[in-house]
Design an enzyme around this catalytic site. Structure first.
Site, PDB file in Angstrom:
ATOM      1  CE1 TYR A  16      34.366  35.525  20.550  1.00  0.00           C
ATOM      2  CE2 TYR A  16      36.012  36.823  19.403  1.00  0.00           C
ATOM      3  CZ  TYR A  16      35.505  36.301  20.575  1.00  0.00           C
ATOM      4  OH  TYR A  16      36.135  36.551  21.747  1.00  0.00           O
ATOM      5  CE1 TYR A  71      34.506  38.528  25.375  1.00  0.00           C
ATOM      6  CE2 TYR A  71      36.663  39.448  25.859  1.00  0.00           C
ATOM      7  CZ  TYR A  71      35.885  38.442  25.337  1.00  0.00           C
ATOM      8  OH  TYR A  71      36.478  37.336  24.788  1.00  0.00           O
ATOM      9  CG  ASP A  84      39.394  41.892  32.620  1.00  0.00           C
ATOM     10  OD1 ASP A  84      40.512  42.150  32.129  1.00  0.00           O
ATOM     11  OD2 ASP A  84      38.571  41.123  32.085  1.00  0.00           O
ATOM     12  CE  LYS A 142      42.269  41.690  24.120  1.00  0.00           C
ATOM     13  NZ  LYS A 142      41.137  41.381  25.004  1.00  0.00           N
TER      14      LYS A 142
HETATM   15  C1  LIG Z   1      40.549  40.214  25.617  1.00  0.00           C
HETATM   16  C2  LIG Z   1      40.021  40.295  26.976  1.00  0.00           C
HETATM   17  C3  LIG Z   1      39.903  39.163  27.803  1.00  0.00           C
HETATM   18  C4  LIG Z   1      40.258  37.765  27.324  1.00  0.00           C
HETATM   19  O1  LIG Z   1      41.598  37.624  27.003  1.00  0.00           O
HETATM   20  P1  LIG Z   1      42.062  36.419  26.027  1.00  0.00           P
HETATM   21  O2  LIG Z   1      43.548  36.509  26.029  1.00  0.00           O
HETATM   22  O3  LIG Z   1      41.430  36.689  24.705  1.00  0.00           O
HETATM   23  O4  LIG Z   1      41.556  35.155  26.640  1.00  0.00           O
HETATM   24  C5  LIG Z   1      39.421  39.338  29.082  1.00  0.00           C
HETATM   25  N1  LIG Z   1      39.081  40.554  29.538  1.00  0.00           N
HETATM   26  C6  LIG Z   1      39.187  41.666  28.786  1.00  0.00           C
HETATM   27  C7  LIG Z   1      38.817  42.980  29.361  1.00  0.00           C
HETATM   28  C8  LIG Z   1      39.637  41.567  27.471  1.00  0.00           C
HETATM   29  O5  LIG Z   1      39.701  42.667  26.704  1.00  0.00           O
END
Ligand SMILES: *Cc1c(COP(=O)(O)O)cnc(C)c1O
Length: 458
Positions: free
Chosen positions: A34, A166, A267, A296
């Protein structure tokens, strides 16, 4: 450039470069998240990390060691340099670090996939191992569109989400990120146009707002003919602003999706593996999605790997379609090294009373952050599981806040209007208290700096 980094210091590592040389090269050549190129901010040079501490190459603000309040973007739940994860990586390295996944398979991927099926909500039976969270969301969305197409509904190509979310930085995930305050506003008009509900009302414990619930139901019904899926982050919206909402709205979405044969994608890349106090945040709502994204913390913060899980209904739907395959296959799909470490990390997590550890961190964060509510410029303080958030009245002065945290010996990375922490679950009580002191100092420094420059209201 902090004084401690200018023009002196012993060589760092075996390359013979000093800290200031490394930082100068970094600024000239290395793109950071970023950020612009060349970079504006001065990154801290990390030499090593162990337990919950990052060790810097040279002292900054008088600190050589920082207690990590970020878990490296919420992933290092067991801390750094963990002997069990190190052993898993080393052992796997001795066999093979990678082989292609097309036409080949291996024990680490099979073991990890079975474990993920075992621990995730009922019905999720199939696992696609992707190489990052964003890619796992791309795969989830492709699955949903293809499922609808296979069932003879090719018009169902759009997605519904709520504002404030996000879901990653690649193209389709960007289209379901918060369209206004988010990082991807620049691309409005270029990205696929999705259906946005209002952001869910704030508060994990807040009473259900029937007007909002009706808004969700109405929107799903109105757009059902063109919706492939609904995608949301359950309970905690992370990088969109660290907001919490009632699990009840997830039940509303589950019902509305079932009624209109729209798929529900959750997600849990940020919320999975215990972070919110439930093993998966959808557990707070007692519902299961059709498609689940994980990432993550999956590898305990060691390596990049993510996973998209789906039900047999979704998999069978795709496999009965005109093109009966999922045309997706990252080069490093199922990477054995990452899979072995992920399986070991899940073994560590599930082999302990993780819920008690997260609850312990939660009560430390509550005790340490609640007093911050009284500081001027603070709008809200909220804690859920091992997530602690202080929201300010306006944008944080991230430079001033970050420096103040470092002065307290704490690593934080505030963003937008929040100073927040997601510490490793292994963070001891004294270190949780120290992180809270870091948050307090960061908040005070930001409020002071914005007052001094008169930008507070902007
Ligand atoms: C971090 C994150 C992503 C993206 O994951 P990356 O490994 O950075 O591509 C997608 N959704 C959520 C909710 C996240 O916190």
């Amino acid at each position: 450039m902090p004084e401690s980094f200018t023009g002196r210091g012993d060589p760092v590592g075996e390359g013979g470069l000093t800290a200031s040389e490394l930082l100068a090269l970094d600024r000239r050549h290395v793109w950071h998240p970023y950020g612009p190129m060349p970079g504006r901010e001065e990154p801290l040079l990390v030499e090593s990390a162990a337990g919950v501490r990052l060790r810097l190459a040279e002292p900054v603000e008088g600190r050589r060691e920082l207690v990590d309040g970020m878990s490296s973007w919420w992933s290092a739940i067991h801390g750094y340099n963990h002997p069990v994860l190190n052993a898993a990586a080393t052992e796997q390295l001795g066999r093979m670090s990678h082989v292609m996944f097309g036409g080949l398979t291996h024990e680490p991927a099979v073991r990890l996939s079975r474990r993920l099926v075992d621990i995730t909500p009922e019905g999720l039976e199939h696992v696609f191992l992707a190489d990052s969270g964003s890619v796992s969301v791309e795969v989830a969305l492709k699955m949903c569109l293809q499922y609808q197409r296979s069932r003879g509904r090719p018009r169902r190509q759009r997605l519904l989400t709520w504002r404030g979310g996000y879901h990653g930085d690649t193209w389709n995930p960007m289209s379901v990120c918060d369209p206004d305050g988010g990082m991807h506003g620049l691309w409005a008009g270029v990205l696929p146009r999705q259906v946005f509900a209002d952001a869910p009302p704030s508060g994990f414990d807040a009473a259900v707002d029937p007007v909002y619930a009706a808004h969700l139901r109405e929107l799903v019904a109105r757009h059902a003919d063109e919706l492939a899926a609904v995608i949301v982050e359950p309970v905690v919206q992370g990088a969109g602003g660290m907001r919490f909402h009632s699990p009840a709205y997830l039940r509303v979405l589950r019902e509305a999706c079932d009624e209109h044969d729209v798929l529900l994608v959750l997600d849990e890349i940020a919320t999975g593996f215990g972070r919110t106090g439930a093993l998966f945040a959808c557990g707070h709502a007692g519902i299961a999605p059709d498609v689940l994204c994980l990432g993550k913390a999956l590898t305990g913060g060691y390596l990049t790997m993510a996973a998209t899980l789906c039900t047999s209904r979704v998999a069978e739907g795709i496999s009965r379609g005109e093109v009966p395959v999922l045309a997706h296959g990252p080069t490093f799909m199922g990477n054995p090294l990452a899979a072995a470490v992920a399986d070991a990390s899940l073994g560590l997590l599930l082999g302990q009373d993780w819920a008690a550890e997260v609850a312990r961190v939660e009560s430390g964060l509550r005790a340490g952050l609640e007093p911050v509510r009284a500081l001027p410029g603070v709008r809200d303080v909220r804690v859920l599981g091992a997530v602690g958030v202080v929201q300010l009245d306006g944008p944080v002065d991230t430079a001033a806040a970050g420096r103040a945290a470092v002065r307290e010996g704490v690593w934080l990375r505030p963003f937008r209007d929040t100073v927040y922490t997601m510490p490793p679950y292994v963070t001891g009580d004294e270190d949780v208290a120290r992180i809270c002191a870091g948050v307090r100092a960061a908040v005070a420094a930001s409020v002071e700096a914005t007052a001094a420059t008169g930008t507070a209201a902007r």
